[in-house]
Each structure stands twice: as C-alpha cells, then as structure tokens.
Design an enzyme around this catalytic site. Structure first.
Site, short mmCIF file in Angstrom:
data_model
loop_
_atom_site.label_atom_id
_atom_site.label_comp_id
_atom_site.label_asym_id
_atom_site.label_seq_id
_atom_site.Cartn_x
_atom_site.Cartn_y
_atom_site.Cartn_z
N HIS A 1 50.90 46.23 33.11
CA HIS A 1 50.35 45.13 32.42
C HIS A 1 48.92 45.51 32.43
O HIS A 1 48.44 45.62 33.41
CB HIS A 1 50.83 44.09 32.86
CG HIS A 1 52.03 43.55 32.64
ND1 HIS A 1 53.07 44.30 31.90
CD2 HIS A 1 52.83 42.36 33.21
CE1 HIS A 1 54.39 43.57 31.89
NE2 HIS A 1 54.21 42.31 32.68
N CYS B 223 54.47 37.94 36.65
CA CYS B 223 53.68 39.04 36.91
C CYS B 223 52.18 39.08 36.28
O CYS B 223 51.27 39.63 37.00
CB CYS B 223 54.44 40.36 36.06
SG CYS B 223 55.17 39.96 34.59
#
Lengths: 352, 352
Positions: free
Chosen positions: A252, A132
């Site tokens: 994130h 990710c």
C-alpha cells in the site's frame, strides 16, 4: 512442535493470505512456540501446512479449539472473530484480532507497537490489530506528533488488491492476462465481493474500498479516520481519507499531508526524526531518485517513508509518501509484533 | 484537401500519441479545414496518415512549413516548440502549444476554455495548452470558485503512462507481459526517460513524474501548482500536489481536497454546481457504486467528477475524485477546443 518450551499459538484463518503470512512471520521471528494450532473454516479444514519443517493439518475452528491456547491470532473475517474471539478469550487465550470486529470497542485496545504498545496493559482478552492502511500511516505520524504535535491529516491511498485477499490477487492477474491477450473477462470480486457491482481492476483505479457509508465516505476511509484517532489518543485530530484500489498485488502507498501543532519544524528535521524512528526506513533522496515504491517493499516488515517536503504555503504543513507491505506491517507482522510485545511486557503467561 | 473553405491547420508531432489524438479530434469535431499539414521530426517524416479519408504524407517540420498556416497545433516536445513556435507565429500562424515551453511566459495565455477563454484575446501568436493533470482539475474547480471562492487545494494524482508518450504505454504492456509470464525485463523509460534511473511500472506506483526540483517537488507537481494559479487568475491560491504514475495506460485520476472562501456550501450543492458546469459529467451515486474510473473515461472529452463529500472537520472543506482522458481533455481535445474558441471569438482570420 519439537520445542518443549514456548507458547501455544493458534492461527485462525490459517489458509488465507494474511494467515499464511502470520505463519511465515512466526517462523522468521523464531517466535517461542511449544504448540501451534492452525484453524480455518470447515471448507479449508484438512489442508496441510508446513510449519518449522513439520506438516500441520488445518483443523476446523470451534470454541473448544482454544482450550490451552495462550495467544490466538485471528484473520478469518469479522463474523468468525465476532463468534469465536470471545470463546477463545473465555478459555484464557489472548486474542489478537486482525478484523474490524472489535477495533472501535472501547474495551479493546487497538495497537500498533511503535505507537501505543502500553495500551496492551488494558486488554480484556481481546486486542485489535488496526486496518492495514491505518497502521503504516500512524507509524510515520507518531514520531512527528511526539515532537511537534499533530493537528491535521489528509491522506489519499494507493492500495494493493491483496488487502482484499488472495482471490483478489488472482482476479487482478487473470484480468491482466485477458486484457493483454485481448480476451473477454468478467469482474467478479473487486471492489467489494458482497457489493452490487464489480469493476475491472487491471489497468484501472477504483475509488472504493469497502462499502459506502451515509456520509459519502467508504467504510475503509472511516476506519482510517477513526482508528488513527484511537491509536494515537487524539480524539480531536482532524483526519480525512480517500481510499483507492490499484492494480498492484501487494504494497500500500499513501500520499499524506500533515499539519503539525508547533512551529519550527523543517523538512530536514522531519527526515532526521523519521530516520531515527522505530519501524521506519527513510528512503528520501530525490537527487538519486530514491523514494518508496510498493514493488520494493514486498516481504519487508518496515514502513518506508520518502518524498518529504514542506508545504509551499503552510509552514506547519508537510507532505510524505508512505509505503508498506500491507500483508506484513499492515497485518501479519503487526499481529506477531503485538504478541512479542505481550511477552516483553509480561502480559502473557511465562514461557514454560 | 477536399474542402474549399476552412482554415489551414498544421499539426506538429503528428505521429506521436497526442498528435494522433489531435488529428482524430479534428476529424470528429468536423473542424473547418481547407488544408492540413502534418509535420514531424526528420525521423518520422514520410509516414502516411489517413485524414478525413485521404492519405496525407507527414513532412519534416521546418520554419517554412508554416507559410500560410492559420493555426499550428504543437505537440512534439519542448525543444521543438521553443525553436519552431516563434517561427510559425512570425509567419502569421496562431500556435497552440501543448508543451511546457511557454506556459509560464507572462506574454502567453495559458488556456482551458471552460475557465479562462477570454485570455485568448491577449495572445501574441502563441497560446499554451496546460499540463494534462492541471486541465482536468481546474475544469472541476472553476465552477466552485465562481460561486464560493477558492482558498486551498491539495491534490494527489493517479496518472496514466500515456502522459509519457506511446513508448511508455508499450513499456507498461511489455513489463506486464514479462511479469505474468515470469520472464526478465529491464525498465528503460519510466519514470523519466532522461533521468538516471528507471523503475518498474507494471503492478507498481512511482511517486515521480518529471524531474525533481530543489524544493523537493517534481517539475510535474510545480506545473500543477503554478499553472493552476495562472489559469484561474489566483496568484494567492494555496496549491500543493503529489504526482504519482500508475500502471494505467490512459486516464488520469485525482484525489482533490479543496477549501472554499465563503461558508454555506454543502456537498449536495457542490454536486448540483458541477452537474450544470461546462465540460463536466457528474458521476456521483455511492448507493449504486457510480464514481469516475480511468477505464471508463478513455475516448471521452469530458472531465468526470465524483466521490464528492464534505470534510468531517472543516465545514468549508470538500473532497472530490476527478478523472479524465489525459490524451483528450488533457491534451488534444483542449488544444482543438482552443482552436474552436479562436474561431468563436473572431480571433482567427475568417473562414475563407
């Protein structure tokens, strides 16, 4: 289900945090599906999931589950992928694997469509979806590389707990509740469930994601380093990463320093390049306090970039702040996007 | 107070987050005090504070408040310091100012005792206490500089909300409570009270601390850049900073990349250097998941350093993770430590 044309899609790990997002993303994208098989561990088999308005019962994933499947999206952990992805491929399915099991395998393309969609032509039944934190970074770096080349990358991450799964999000909220109510709690999961010690994540920052390697870097950091080089076809690129877990549920963030090869780039041109780049939303307006934040990115497919500025000492150096929904572009959306690319490139058997 | 010997100390901003820690630190260090004057804005004047077991009434800070004061610790905002610090100095007090008002003034030493204690000899009545995120970083960098020289620093910070004051901590907890109870809330303070927009900090990360400058860096980032050069006497040092606010109450963390001048340094030697360095606790044992975290540093004076590793491409490059209590080493403790250095160096009139 109701559709008579389309592909037979399997989702392995259908009840997990990423699996759920994969199913939602397939729905939202109106992906051409004639049949969907939702698969899981024996423990979760039997659960019911609504897909396109119809109830689907989750089945235990077995080698035979992949008979007739066109594309199998895996997100049930590395050991499940290692065992079942080759079985699926053997039966003619194209596997898009969200685990780290095959990412560094030279026979497996590691793909972020905005960066290296053409690598899909080299697939041998299995395609890997990158980590990710790597995905959102390379989406931001590739347009710069194309025009100015890329020499060095130093990234410090600010990663959400949902990267560790739905149970980690529960742990964050439970600890948070305990702390603000002044009640005791016992960390059980983060930073790494299988590791020796577990630490408080609520109102804290943990500089460990995944286990430590002998060189002092964590496995997560080495994933960012190695996967970036592979995806961008830059084996000589200098990459360093420090990965940190935050008390954020989803989204994130990354503080990225880059040095480009060729001189002449300005912050203004870098903004212009990223504004036009695929998959990116530029959010860079300091005068109006516009910059990306994890709380704003949730549920969106794009990578958000802002805080772009030239280094004060190194004229070829630039700083960026890169934010994305780790469950979407970092996982489910990138996987479904790869499936869409397979159709676009004619690499999956024609829609019936 | 009870003591007949010692210094007359004033604390300006005695009811604030840092002022409270200053008072506690003076107590804990058994600082030689004959009299303490606790000063504040008119609004907070009249509050009662317990110091060394006795009740002290907080008085409004005025120029005359500093008559007879030996050392005045200021932490009541830049405008109060600009107005009253010269008044205190004029009356013979040595001011230790925790605001940014005088930090870059060439006539004012900017001091972290572990790094540049000797600069205190040059004071002209006012000594500046650096920015919290700068202090903990230079404590970690100085021992390396002494042995290997320092060429480049790239830091990304993970800063706690108490750096914005006690009200910001309240805002974090109130928002957190609202979110987990599914109630509405309205951000009012962070990232910068006086700026146009305010954003959610709970379960989020805000890449803005202090206001933006024309070069795209925030003032907090420029403080880290300029103050580091001044404290370390390295005007040519390359420094870049990205400063980010986290949902952490207290404890700043920093992901720091450095390049040293001279070759030959290894990660093991860097650990050995920092283990012996003043003001540092080394917490670096990946095998046992030992590394610094903000939740562990609260209430401690030291700077905690871990995650030390050599860059994989640049042999003179190293990565560190630096954590400290921003209210203590980042503010109150560094100020009291400067006061202790003044006594040690004979720069304050002898203890009566």
């Amino acid at each position: 289900m109701g559709q008579t044309h389309g592909l037979h899609i399997a989702v392995v790990g259908a009840t997990g945090a990423v699996g759920q997002q994969m199913i939602k993303t397939l729905e939202n994208r109106k992906f051409p599906i004639s049949k969907i098989s939702l698969l899981s561990s024996p423990r979760s088999a039997g659960s019911k999931v609504i897909f396109n308005g119809e109830e689907v019962i989750v089945q235990e994933a077995k080698p035979e589950s992949f008979e007739g499947v066109d594309i199998a999206l895996f997100s049930a952990g590395g050991s499940v992928s290692k065992q079942l992805a080759p079985e699926a491929a053997k039966r003619g399915a194209i596997v898009i694997d969200n685990t780290s099991a095959f990412r560094m395998d030279p026979n497996v393309p590691l793909v972020v469509p905005e960066v290296n969609e053409d690598d899909l032509h080299q697939h041998n039944g299995i395609i890997a979806n990158p980590n990710c934190s790597t995905i959102q970074m390379v989406v931001a770096l590739e347009p710069v590389r194309q025009k100015y080349g890329l020499k060095k990358v130093i990234v410090s991450t600010y990663q959400a707990v949902s990267g560790s799964g739905a149970a980690a999000v529960e742990e964050l909220y439970e600890q948070t509740r305990a702390i603000i109510n002044n009640e005791p709690f016992e960390p059980k999961l983060l930073p790494v469930k299988s590791d020796k010690k577990h630490y408080q994540i609520a109102f804290n920052a943990i500089p460990q994601i995944d286990t430590f390697q002998d060189n002092g870097f964590t496995y997560e950091e080495m994933k960012m380093i190695n996967e970036t080089k592979k995806i961008m076809h830059l084996p000589e690129l200098q990459v360093a990463a420090t990965c940190v877990r935050l008390p954020v549920a989803t989204g994130h963030s990354e503080s990225v320093y880059i040095e480009v090869e060729n001189s002449g780039l300005t912050a203004e041109e870098l903004k212009a390049i990223l504004k036009e780049a695929p998959g990116i939303t530029l959010q860079d307006d300091p005068d109006n306090q516009i910059y990306p934040m994890p709380a704003d990115c949730v549920g969106k497919n794009d990578v958000f970039v802002g805080r772009i500025r030239q280094d004060l000492d190194e004229t070829n150096g630039f700083h960026l702040w890169v934010v994305s929904d780790n469950l979407l572009k970092g996982a489910a959306w990138n996987s479904v996007q790869i499936a869409e690319s397979l159709i676009k490139l004619g690499l999956v058997k024609e829609v019936k």
